[in-house]
Design a protein around this motif. Structure first.
Motif, mmCIF file in Angstrom:
data_model
loop_
_atom_site.group_PDB
_atom_site.id
_atom_site.type_symbol
_atom_site.label_atom_id
_atom_site.label_comp_id
_atom_site.label_asym_id
_atom_site.label_seq_id
_atom_site.Cartn_x
_atom_site.Cartn_y
_atom_site.Cartn_z
ATOM 1 N N GLN A 5 1.124 -1.909 0.025
ATOM 2 C CA GLN A 5 -0.335 -0.072 0.635
ATOM 3 C C GLN A 5 0.736 0.627 0.142
ATOM 4 O O GLN A 5 2.261 1.733 0.531
ATOM 5 C CB GLN A 5 -0.890 -0.225 0.890
ATOM 6 N N SER A 6 0.307 2.570 -0.541
ATOM 7 C CA SER A 6 1.187 3.169 -0.513
ATOM 8 C C SER A 6 1.064 4.161 0.966
ATOM 9 O O SER A 6 0.641 4.118 1.753
ATOM 10 C CB SER A 6 0.300 4.345 -1.542
ATOM 11 N N VAL A 7 2.168 5.402 1.007
ATOM 12 C CA VAL A 7 2.176 6.101 1.615
ATOM 13 C C VAL A 7 0.686 6.573 2.182
ATOM 14 O O VAL A 7 0.299 7.170 1.241
ATOM 15 C CB VAL A 7 2.862 7.376 2.016
ATOM 16 N N PRO A 8 0.431 7.271 3.624
ATOM 17 C CA PRO A 8 -0.972 7.881 3.281
ATOM 18 C C PRO A 8 -1.013 9.004 3.297
ATOM 19 O O PRO A 8 0.010 9.537 3.682
ATOM 20 C CB PRO A 8 -1.327 7.314 4.871
ATOM 21 N N VAL A 9 -1.982 10.283 3.527
ATOM 22 C CA VAL A 9 -2.103 11.243 3.388
ATOM 23 C C VAL A 9 -1.832 11.666 4.422
ATOM 24 O O VAL A 9 -2.200 10.933 5.500
ATOM 25 C CB VAL A 9 -3.684 11.199 2.353
ATOM 26 N N ASP A 10 -1.471 12.634 4.560
ATOM 27 C CA ASP A 10 -1.174 13.350 5.724
ATOM 28 C C ASP A 10 -3.150 13.625 6.701
ATOM 29 O O ASP A 10 -4.007 13.816 5.909
ATOM 30 C CB ASP A 10 -0.298 14.994 5.889
ATOM 31 N N ASP A 11 -2.742 13.208 7.995
ATOM 32 C CA ASP A 11 -4.016 13.515 8.764
ATOM 33 C C ASP A 11 -4.949 14.672 8.551
ATOM 34 O O ASP A 11 -5.973 14.821 8.360
ATOM 35 C CB ASP A 11 -3.833 13.398 10.062
ATOM 36 N N ALA A 12 -4.377 15.664 8.684
ATOM 37 C CA ALA A 12 -4.900 17.173 7.960
ATOM 38 C C ALA A 12 -5.435 16.990 7.230
ATOM 39 O O ALA A 12 -6.446 17.953 6.554
ATOM 40 C CB ALA A 12 -3.970 18.041 8.328
ATOM 41 N N PHE A 13 -5.243 16.175 6.094
ATOM 42 C CA PHE A 13 -5.818 16.078 4.838
ATOM 43 C C PHE A 13 -7.083 15.235 4.357
ATOM 44 O O PHE A 13 -7.753 14.961 3.506
ATOM 45 C CB PHE A 13 -4.943 16.377 3.575
ATOM 46 N N ARG A 14 -7.628 14.352 5.811
ATOM 47 C CA ARG A 14 -8.545 13.407 5.809
ATOM 48 C C ARG A 14 -9.944 14.083 5.815
ATOM 49 O O ARG A 14 -10.290 15.386 6.641
ATOM 50 C CB ARG A 14 -8.629 12.585 6.870
ATOM 51 N N LEU A 15 -10.986 14.136 4.779
ATOM 52 C CA LEU A 15 -11.989 14.481 4.756
ATOM 53 C C LEU A 15 -12.989 14.299 6.671
ATOM 54 O O LEU A 15 -13.333 13.050 6.727
ATOM 55 C CB LEU A 15 -13.021 14.064 3.795
ATOM 56 N N PRO A 16 -13.671 15.219 6.739
ATOM 57 C CA PRO A 16 -14.133 15.056 7.962
ATOM 58 C C PRO A 16 -15.893 14.150 8.066
ATOM 59 O O PRO A 16 -15.619 13.863 6.805
ATOM 60 C CB PRO A 16 -14.926 16.393 8.438
ATOM 61 N N ASP A 17 -15.756 13.545 8.514
ATOM 62 C CA ASP A 17 -17.336 12.799 9.289
ATOM 63 C C ASP A 17 -18.601 13.731 9.017
ATOM 64 O O ASP A 17 -18.292 14.711 9.709
ATOM 65 C CB ASP A 17 -16.968 12.012 10.156
ATOM 66 N N LEU B 59 -19.064 7.771 6.782
ATOM 67 C CA LEU B 59 -19.570 8.341 6.016
ATOM 68 C C LEU B 59 -18.900 9.850 6.093
ATOM 69 O O LEU B 59 -18.820 10.203 7.194
ATOM 70 C CB LEU B 59 -21.077 8.893 5.560
ATOM 71 N N HIS B 60 -18.245 10.656 5.265
ATOM 72 C CA HIS B 60 -18.171 11.238 4.884
ATOM 73 C C HIS B 60 -17.945 12.825 4.082
ATOM 74 O O HIS B 60 -19.109 12.433 3.652
ATOM 75 C CB HIS B 60 -17.003 11.047 4.760
ATOM 76 N N VAL B 61 -17.072 14.141 4.706
ATOM 77 C CA VAL B 61 -17.957 14.544 3.400
ATOM 78 C C VAL B 61 -18.062 14.924 1.827
ATOM 79 O O VAL B 61 -18.458 15.287 1.310
ATOM 80 C CB VAL B 61 -17.276 16.106 3.966
ATOM 81 N N GLY B 62 -17.203 14.269 1.582
ATOM 82 C CA GLY B 62 -17.262 13.249 0.100
ATOM 83 C C GLY B 62 -18.487 12.918 -0.836
ATOM 84 O O GLY B 62 -18.905 13.457 -1.298
ATOM 85 N N PHE B 63 -19.223 12.878 0.430
ATOM 86 C CA PHE B 63 -20.684 12.168 -0.111
ATOM 87 C C PHE B 63 -21.682 14.067 -0.330
ATOM 88 O O PHE B 63 -21.910 13.540 -1.762
ATOM 89 C CB PHE B 63 -22.041 12.158 0.526
ATOM 90 N N LEU B 64 -21.524 14.755 0.005
ATOM 91 C CA LEU B 64 -21.876 15.833 -0.663
ATOM 92 C C LEU B 64 -21.054 16.845 -1.076
ATOM 93 O O LEU B 64 -21.706 17.418 -2.186
ATOM 94 C CB LEU B 64 -21.120 16.850 0.591
ATOM 95 N N VAL B 65 -19.201 16.025 -1.590
ATOM 96 C CA VAL B 65 -18.788 16.732 -2.935
ATOM 97 C C VAL B 65 -19.299 16.171 -4.068
ATOM 98 O O VAL B 65 -19.741 16.919 -4.929
ATOM 99 C CB VAL B 65 -17.110 16.298 -3.202
ATOM 100 N N ALA B 66 -20.047 14.597 -4.174
ATOM 101 C CA ALA B 66 -20.062 14.027 -4.725
ATOM 102 C C ALA B 66 -21.309 14.585 -5.249
ATOM 103 O O ALA B 66 -22.225 15.529 -6.589
ATOM 104 C CB ALA B 66 -20.442 12.604 -4.649
ATOM 105 N N ILE B 67 -22.128 14.848 -4.725
ATOM 106 C CA ILE B 67 -23.508 15.466 -4.889
ATOM 107 C C ILE B 67 -23.616 17.436 -5.358
ATOM 108 O O ILE B 67 -24.469 17.282 -6.862
ATOM 109 C CB ILE B 67 -24.567 16.172 -3.598
ATOM 110 N N ALA B 68 -23.018 17.721 -4.659
ATOM 111 C CA ALA B 68 -22.645 19.075 -4.829
ATOM 112 C C ALA B 68 -21.780 18.545 -7.677
ATOM 113 O O ALA B 68 -21.940 19.186 -7.782
ATOM 114 C CB ALA B 68 -21.378 19.787 -4.696
ATOM 115 N N ALA B 69 -20.489 17.498 -7.298
ATOM 116 C CA ALA B 69 -20.373 17.058 -8.440
ATOM 117 C C ALA B 69 -21.796 17.456 -9.454
ATOM 118 O O ALA B 69 -22.023 17.529 -10.593
ATOM 119 C CB ALA B 69 -19.407 16.613 -8.745
ATOM 120 N N ALA B 70 -22.652 16.488 -9.232
ATOM 121 C CA ALA B 70 -23.786 16.058 -9.730
ATOM 122 C C ALA B 70 -24.957 17.264 -10.402
ATOM 123 O O ALA B 70 -24.824 17.493 -11.360
ATOM 124 C CB ALA B 70 -24.484 15.202 -9.125
ATOM 125 N N LEU B 71 -24.848 18.175 -9.303
ATOM 126 C CA LEU B 71 -25.793 19.244 -10.009
ATOM 127 C C LEU B 71 -25.250 20.303 -10.169
ATOM 128 O O LEU B 71 -25.855 21.122 -11.734
ATOM 129 C CB LEU B 71 -26.379 20.350 -8.670
#
Length: 347
Positions: free
Chosen positions: A176-188, A195-207
């Protein structure tokens, strides 16, 4: 009896086509479930309970739906212009790899680093699809072949990188690759779930994609290029510019899916991090009738099937691989439904 093209597709028929396709797929799959010795209604009830029966199950389903929304958008955008992007899986992995690579040492605070890493993933995915699009325009190379083969190239490249320069020294030999820094993890979004903020990013992308396609000149040009390229060119639409723009947008959405998965779920990259998000995105796009706003609903349906299949298997003894059968049947049924939205039987 003969088939004739409909002068126009009624709104009710366009809305009913995906529902009819889903019903047909579930009905056909019910025959296989019954042949396996289980009651189809019991099996589907267990599937719904496994995907929606608790907070943990529902949030896990939405987590699985997040990359499917984005890869579904990637396929829908490309297919509407008759750019057959079958390479969403490779673009997903390349976007994830670039995000993990840069995110391991990016000297920015989290609030600035997260959008920068997403942008990097989008650029990686866009560049990967623009290559096959250029080959099609310049040499007439079939993009179905090139994008499909580039999936394998991308996954092999990811495997080489995580076994070599990007290998995590703290993974105890696990590739596995080196992980991203914890500061860059998406909030729950929901505490103590994935479930993270990426779900809202996906919905915003669809709109955003819906607005782009429905309310801009670029969207009108892509529709024209997809419906009748010769007429679009005669009307002044630059087909090379339109196709390259669509390739950039489609690849960027698939790359964003990989970036969001790394930042929100896995932190690093492995060659097994995707159960086929890129390929399932094609099914999502078809179930949505290539409509950007419908991709979210279609992705949630597919995620429900995938997440609930394990619970159904435990409750009824039916192999969880039935989820793949249902998804495949959904695609075939939707193709038939789309045919009848365009053509009708006449005497």
């Amino acid at each position: 009896m003969r088939f004739e093209r409909r002068p126009h597709t009624p709104l009710w028929l366009a809305a009913a086509a995906p529902l009819a396709a889903v019903f047909a797929a579930l009905s056909l799959a019910a025959i296989l479930i019954a042949a396996a010795g289980a009651n189809p209604l019991t099996a589907y009830g267990a599937m719904l309970t496994g995907a929606l029966g608790s907070k943990l199950a529902a949030t896990e389903m939405l987590t699985r739906a997040t990359p499917l929304i984005l890869t579904g958008l990637a396929a829908a955008v490309a297919f509407r212009t008759r750019l057959w992007n079958i390479g969403g899986e490779g673009q997903f992995f390349l976007g994830a790899l670039v995000t993990a690579w840069i995110g391991a040492s990016l000297p920015l605070p989290g609030i600035l680093g997260i959008p920068v890493l997403m942008l990097c993933g989008m650029i990686a995915g866009a560049l990967m699809l623009m290559g096959p699009a250029f080959l099609r325009l310049r040499f007439g190379v079939d993009e179905v072949v090139t994008t499909l083969l580039m999936n394998f190239i991308a996954i092999l490249f990811v495997g080489m990188m995580i076994e070599g320069p990007l290998k995590d020294p703290l993974a105890f030999g696990w590739p596995q690759s080196v992980p991203v820094d914890d500061a860059f993890r998406l909030p729950d979004l929901v505490p103590r779930t994935r479930l993270h903020v990426g779900f809202l990013v996906a919905i915003a992308a669809a709109l955003a994609v819906w607005a782009l396609m429905a309310r801009t000149v670029f969207g009108a040009e892509t529709r024209a290029a997809g419906l009748n390229p010769a007429a679009a060119a005669f009307a002044g639409v630059s087909l090379p510019r339109t196709i390259m723009g669509v390739a950039a947008l489609s690849g960027a959405l698939a790359g964003l899916a990989g970036s969001v998965e790394v930042l929100g779920v896995t932190a690093g990259v492995t060659t097994t991090m995707s159960p086929g998000f890129g390929y399932a995105g094609i099914v999502v796009a078809m179930l949505a009738a290539l409509h950007p706003a419908g991709s979210a609903a279609a992705a949630i349906f597919i995620a429900t099937i995938f997440v609930g299949a394990d619970a159904m298997s435990r409750a009824t003894g039916v192999p969880s691989f039935i989820s793949d059968v249902i998804v495949a049947l959904s695609l075939l049924s939707m193709l038939v439904a789309l045919f009848f939205t365009t053509w009708r039987i006449a005497r």
